[in-house]
Design a protein around this motif. Structure first.
Motif, PDB file in Angstrom:
ATOM      1  N   TRP A  47      -3.085   8.063   2.190  1.00  0.00           N
ATOM      2  CA  TRP A  47      -4.110   7.050   2.451  1.00  0.00           C
ATOM      3  C   TRP A  47      -3.613   6.071   3.523  1.00  0.00           C
ATOM      4  O   TRP A  47      -4.365   5.549   4.328  1.00  0.00           O
ATOM      5  CB  TRP A  47      -4.429   6.298   1.164  1.00  0.00           C
ATOM      6  CG  TRP A  47      -5.688   5.528   1.229  1.00  0.00           C
ATOM      7  CD1 TRP A  47      -5.845   4.181   1.374  1.00  0.00           C
ATOM      8  CD2 TRP A  47      -7.019   6.071   1.170  1.00  0.00           C
ATOM      9  NE1 TRP A  47      -7.163   3.861   1.394  1.00  0.00           N
ATOM     10  CE2 TRP A  47      -7.921   4.990   1.282  1.00  0.00           C
ATOM     11  CE3 TRP A  47      -7.521   7.365   1.042  1.00  0.00           C
ATOM     12  CZ2 TRP A  47      -9.298   5.182   1.264  1.00  0.00           C
ATOM     13  CZ3 TRP A  47      -8.895   7.536   1.019  1.00  0.00           C
ATOM     14  CH2 TRP A  47      -9.767   6.457   1.128  1.00  0.00           C
ATOM     15  N   VAL A  48      -2.328   5.827   3.518  1.00  0.00           N
ATOM     16  CA  VAL A  48      -1.742   4.947   4.516  1.00  0.00           C
ATOM     17  C   VAL A  48      -1.330   5.787   5.722  1.00  0.00           C
ATOM     18  O   VAL A  48      -0.846   6.908   5.564  1.00  0.00           O
ATOM     19  CB  VAL A  48      -0.515   4.225   3.943  1.00  0.00           C
ATOM     20  CG1 VAL A  48       0.034   3.252   4.955  1.00  0.00           C
ATOM     21  CG2 VAL A  48      -0.884   3.516   2.661  1.00  0.00           C
ATOM     22  N   VAL A  49      -1.527   5.221   6.897  1.00  0.00           N
ATOM     23  CA  VAL A  49      -1.215   5.973   8.109  1.00  0.00           C
ATOM     24  C   VAL A  49      -0.083   5.285   8.854  1.00  0.00           C
ATOM     25  O   VAL A  49      -0.028   4.063   8.939  1.00  0.00           O
ATOM     26  CB  VAL A  49      -2.452   6.077   9.017  1.00  0.00           C
ATOM     27  CG1 VAL A  49      -3.506   6.944   8.358  1.00  0.00           C
ATOM     28  CG2 VAL A  49      -3.003   4.714   9.340  1.00  0.00           C
ATOM     29  N   ALA A  66     -10.577  -9.652   4.198  1.00  0.00           N
ATOM     30  CA  ALA A  66     -10.328  -9.185   5.567  1.00  0.00           C
ATOM     31  C   ALA A  66      -8.832  -9.102   5.843  1.00  0.00           C
ATOM     32  O   ALA A  66      -8.357  -8.186   6.515  1.00  0.00           O
ATOM     33  CB  ALA A  66     -11.008 -10.117   6.565  1.00  0.00           C
ATOM     34  N   LEU A  67      -8.071 -10.056   5.312  1.00  0.00           N
ATOM     35  CA  LEU A  67      -6.630 -10.074   5.554  1.00  0.00           C
ATOM     36  C   LEU A  67      -5.928  -8.924   4.842  1.00  0.00           C
ATOM     37  O   LEU A  67      -4.892  -8.446   5.300  1.00  0.00           O
ATOM     38  CB  LEU A  67      -6.042 -11.406   5.086  1.00  0.00           C
ATOM     39  CG  LEU A  67      -6.082 -12.542   6.083  1.00  0.00           C
ATOM     40  CD1 LEU A  67      -5.630 -13.834   5.440  1.00  0.00           C
ATOM     41  CD2 LEU A  67      -5.185 -12.227   7.266  1.00  0.00           C
ATOM     42  N   ALA A  68      -6.488  -8.474   3.727  1.00  0.00           N
ATOM     43  CA  ALA A  68      -5.810  -7.463   2.915  1.00  0.00           C
ATOM     44  C   ALA A  68      -6.342  -6.074   3.203  1.00  0.00           C
ATOM     45  O   ALA A  68      -6.302  -5.218   2.352  1.00  0.00           O
ATOM     46  CB  ALA A  68      -5.973  -7.804   1.428  1.00  0.00           C
ATOM     47  N   MET A  69      -6.843  -5.865   4.417  1.00  0.00           N
ATOM     48  CA  MET A  69      -7.514  -4.607   4.701  1.00  0.00           C
ATOM     49  C   MET A  69      -6.854  -3.833   5.823  1.00  0.00           C
ATOM     50  O   MET A  69      -6.345  -4.413   6.774  1.00  0.00           O
ATOM     51  CB  MET A  69      -8.960  -4.880   5.069  1.00  0.00           C
ATOM     52  CG  MET A  69      -9.957  -4.069   4.295  1.00  0.00           C
ATOM     53  SD  MET A  69     -11.582  -4.333   4.964  1.00  0.00           S
ATOM     54  CE  MET A  69     -11.313  -3.829   6.649  1.00  0.00           C
ATOM     55  N   ALA A  70      -6.892  -2.517   5.696  1.00  0.00           N
ATOM     56  CA  ALA A  70      -6.415  -1.669   6.782  1.00  0.00           C
ATOM     57  C   ALA A  70      -7.461  -1.669   7.899  1.00  0.00           C
ATOM     58  O   ALA A  70      -8.653  -1.672   7.622  1.00  0.00           O
ATOM     59  CB  ALA A  70      -6.185  -0.255   6.269  1.00  0.00           C
ATOM     60  N   PRO A  71      -7.015  -1.704   9.167  1.00  0.00           N
ATOM     61  CA  PRO A  71      -7.966  -1.792  10.287  1.00  0.00           C
ATOM     62  C   PRO A  71      -8.543  -0.432  10.612  1.00  0.00           C
ATOM     63  O   PRO A  71      -8.581  -0.015  11.760  1.00  0.00           O
ATOM     64  CB  PRO A  71      -7.104  -2.334  11.420  1.00  0.00           C
ATOM     65  CG  PRO A  71      -5.733  -1.817  11.122  1.00  0.00           C
ATOM     66  CD  PRO A  71      -5.639  -1.638   9.634  1.00  0.00           C
ATOM     67  N   THR A  72      -8.997   0.297   9.588  1.00  0.00           N
ATOM     68  CA  THR A  72      -9.477   1.657   9.797  1.00  0.00           C
ATOM     69  C   THR A  72     -10.997   1.706   9.902  1.00  0.00           C
ATOM     70  O   THR A  72     -11.553   2.693  10.369  1.00  0.00           O
ATOM     71  CB  THR A  72      -9.034   2.552   8.617  1.00  0.00           C
ATOM     72  OG1 THR A  72      -7.714   2.168   8.218  1.00  0.00           O
ATOM     73  CG2 THR A  72      -9.037   4.009   9.001  1.00  0.00           C
ATOM     74  N   THR A  89      -1.366   0.570  19.447  1.00  0.00           N
ATOM     75  CA  THR A  89      -0.469   0.882  18.328  1.00  0.00           C
ATOM     76  C   THR A  89       0.985   0.610  18.678  1.00  0.00           C
ATOM     77  O   THR A  89       1.874   0.907  17.874  1.00  0.00           O
ATOM     78  CB  THR A  89      -0.620   2.363  17.932  1.00  0.00           C
ATOM     79  OG1 THR A  89      -0.317   3.177  19.077  1.00  0.00           O
ATOM     80  CG2 THR A  89      -2.022   2.661  17.467  1.00  0.00           C
ATOM     81  N   ALA A  90       1.245   0.043  19.855  1.00  0.00           N
ATOM     82  CA  ALA A  90       2.622  -0.178  20.295  1.00  0.00           C
ATOM     83  C   ALA A  90       3.261  -1.325  19.517  1.00  0.00           C
ATOM     84  O   ALA A  90       2.586  -2.097  18.837  1.00  0.00           O
ATOM     85  CB  ALA A  90       2.657  -0.467  21.791  1.00  0.00           C
ATOM     86  N   GLY A  91       4.565  -1.432  19.647  1.00  0.00           N
ATOM     87  CA  GLY A  91       5.272  -2.556  19.054  1.00  0.00           C
ATOM     88  C   GLY A  91       6.133  -2.161  17.882  1.00  0.00           C
ATOM     89  O   GLY A  91       5.645  -1.892  16.798  1.00  0.00           O
ATOM     90  N   LYS A  92       7.419  -2.105  18.096  1.00  0.00           N
ATOM     91  CA  LYS A  92       8.331  -1.832  16.987  1.00  0.00           C
ATOM     92  C   LYS A  92       8.846  -3.171  16.452  1.00  0.00           C
ATOM     93  O   LYS A  92       8.938  -4.143  17.190  1.00  0.00           O
ATOM     94  CB  LYS A  92       9.502  -0.981  17.467  1.00  0.00           C
ATOM     95  CG  LYS A  92       9.087   0.383  18.007  1.00  0.00           C
ATOM     96  CD  LYS A  92      10.308   1.242  18.324  1.00  0.00           C
ATOM     97  CE  LYS A  92       9.877   2.538  18.996  1.00  0.00           C
ATOM     98  NZ  LYS A  92       8.903   3.324  18.169  1.00  0.00           N
ATOM     99  N   GLY A  93       9.203  -3.162  15.179  1.00  0.00           N
ATOM    100  CA  GLY A  93       9.759  -4.372  14.591  1.00  0.00           C
ATOM    101  C   GLY A  93       8.785  -5.522  14.710  1.00  0.00           C
ATOM    102  O   GLY A  93       7.619  -5.412  14.334  1.00  0.00           O
ATOM    103  N   ARG A 116       0.824  -1.202   0.000  1.00  0.00           N
ATOM    104  CA  ARG A 116       0.000   0.000   0.000  1.00  0.00           C
ATOM    105  C   ARG A 116       0.856   1.248   0.000  1.00  0.00           C
ATOM    106  O   ARG A 116       0.562   2.223  -0.667  1.00  0.00           O
ATOM    107  CB  ARG A 116      -0.894   0.015   1.256  1.00  0.00           C
ATOM    108  CG  ARG A 116      -2.032  -0.947   1.228  1.00  0.00           C
ATOM    109  CD  ARG A 116      -3.295  -0.293   0.673  1.00  0.00           C
ATOM    110  NE  ARG A 116      -4.306  -1.289   0.393  1.00  0.00           N
ATOM    111  CZ  ARG A 116      -5.319  -1.566   1.217  1.00  0.00           C
ATOM    112  NH1 ARG A 116      -5.449  -0.904   2.333  1.00  0.00           N
ATOM    113  NH2 ARG A 116      -6.200  -2.486   0.884  1.00  0.00           N
ATOM    114  N   LYS A 117       1.924   1.202   0.760  1.00  0.00           N
ATOM    115  CA  LYS A 117       2.799   2.377   0.854  1.00  0.00           C
ATOM    116  C   LYS A 117       3.385   2.719  -0.507  1.00  0.00           C
ATOM    117  O   LYS A 117       3.607   3.883  -0.822  1.00  0.00           O
ATOM    118  CB  LYS A 117       3.933   2.099   1.850  1.00  0.00           C
ATOM    119  CG  LYS A 117       3.559   2.415   3.288  1.00  0.00           C
ATOM    120  CD  LYS A 117       4.777   2.330   4.196  1.00  0.00           C
ATOM    121  CE  LYS A 117       4.352   2.007   5.616  1.00  0.00           C
ATOM    122  NZ  LYS A 117       5.301   1.151   6.319  1.00  0.00           N
TER     123      LYS A 117
END
Lengths: 208, 208
Positions: free
Chosen positions: A156-158, B93-99, A186-190, A148-149
């Motif tokens: 559109w991507v956050v 569902a797997l290919a979706m942003a959780p927005t 939203t925590a969790g790096k890597g 997506r990025k």
DNA sequence: ACTTGACGCGAACGCTGTTCGTACGTAGAA
DNA sequence: TTCTACGTACGAACAGCGTTCGCGTCAAGT
């Protein structure tokens, strides 16, 4: 046929699994799409070959009963990194029958580790299935997000901060816990989330 | 636009997600494919609407601290059955942003259950993510297998007995554990494997 | 040297998601 | 009432996908 698989993996590594079309692969081999069907039955067959090659590169450790947890999570990390090295290929892994001999080899190796660790055969069998499924799904999710990025507009991507801001901005009366724990959500790096889920399942397996 | 979503779900329910093409959906609405783009931005947008509708039909229980395990696994079973009611939709569902707000509603509900059960906020957040991911992947695997049974020749797909027979027939020196425990590897009627993995994760969560 | 067989590939088929230009139906202004 | 203007709906088309067909070429056998 070996060269077809190698070229296909190269295309996936540099352009992603979505870019692996028969035409694109044929072009990388300086030929037309029809010629591929001399070496490969199907695109589904090609997918199986790719996953087989992926699994063939996994290293199975000699089971050590005392270190079974580290060994099984090490296998999952190996698979994860292999999947992520070829972005999106986990989609093919999810849509595949577990008939491939290379997959059986991996499954056999993990079974050996778990049985050596004293896990009951039934639990071990089902746990392997669950672990492999989770690893594939986790990598697919990551690959989709990365895709997506690249494809869509960046707005559109956050990113993580933006997502946390949006969660906090939700109406607090209908989403009390989400707004309060936006940081944790939203925590969790890597691969923190990955490690968490793995230890969740492996711990659950140990307490049985 | 509501009618578009309803018709799309109807198509998926009877013919599977793979059959949901813009043309097929337009045909079901007695119109051409171009007309759909007046109500829907994209096929990806349509997928989001479908998943949103699916999540909207999930019933969130009032959190009871003593019964948090049953409640959270009940939520997962609800999602599983909803996914399986519309075969293959878990791919979307797997290919979706959780927005999506409806997904946030489900996530909020599960978070409420886990927090009421005394699970730490960080563990609860990550566990919800892992559970939703596993449920979607599990349903996708089932749908893919069922799809194979319809599309391909029947002899390409193997049932449980045939799979067990093949595992037993493997060379015992290279696959000692697989041949010995072929019964366990192929065991599990209905959703036994699903229940096992769920209790694995939930138990791991409780022991934290 | 002639035949035969296999193999490789250009062109095409049917399908997908998506876009463009037009034609229509309706609502508002003169 | 009549004319205009706008928004919506759709037929047709485009680029791309996986896959198949049949022709051309080239090597081996007689």
């Amino acid at each position: 046929m070996e060269q077809v698989v190698d070229t296909a993996l190269g295309v996936i590594a540099t352009e992603g699994y979505e870019a692996l079309t028969m035409r694109r692969l044929a072009g990388a081999l300086d030929t037309g799409p029809a010629s591929l069907y001399a070496h490969v039955v199907n695109k589904a067959d090609l997918d199986e070959l790719l996953i087989g090659r992926l699994c063939a590169e996994l290293r199975l450790p000699e089971p050590e009963p005392a270190a079974w947890r580290e060994q099984v999570s090490g296998m999952c990390v190996q698979m994860r990194d292999q999947y992520l090295k070829y972005p999106g290929i986990s989609r093919a892994a999810l849509a595949m029958a577990p008939t491939d001999p290379e997959i059986l080899r991996v499954s056999e190796g993990m079974l050996a580790i778990l049985l050596a660790g004293g896990v009951a055969p039934q639990s071990a069998s089902w746990a392997i299935d669950a672990l492999l499924l989770y690893v594939a799904a986790y990598c697919l999710e990551i690959s989709v997000l990365d895709q997506r990025k690249v494809h869509d507009e960046a707005d559109w991507v956050v990113d993580t901060d933006e997502l946390q801001r949006r969660l906090t901005a939700l109406p607090a009366e209908t989403f009390p816990h989400t707004t309060r724990h936006a940081a944790e959500l939203t925590a969790g790096k890597g691969h923190d989330r990955f490690d968490f889920t793995l230890s969740l399942m492996i711990d659950g397996l140990a307490h049985r």
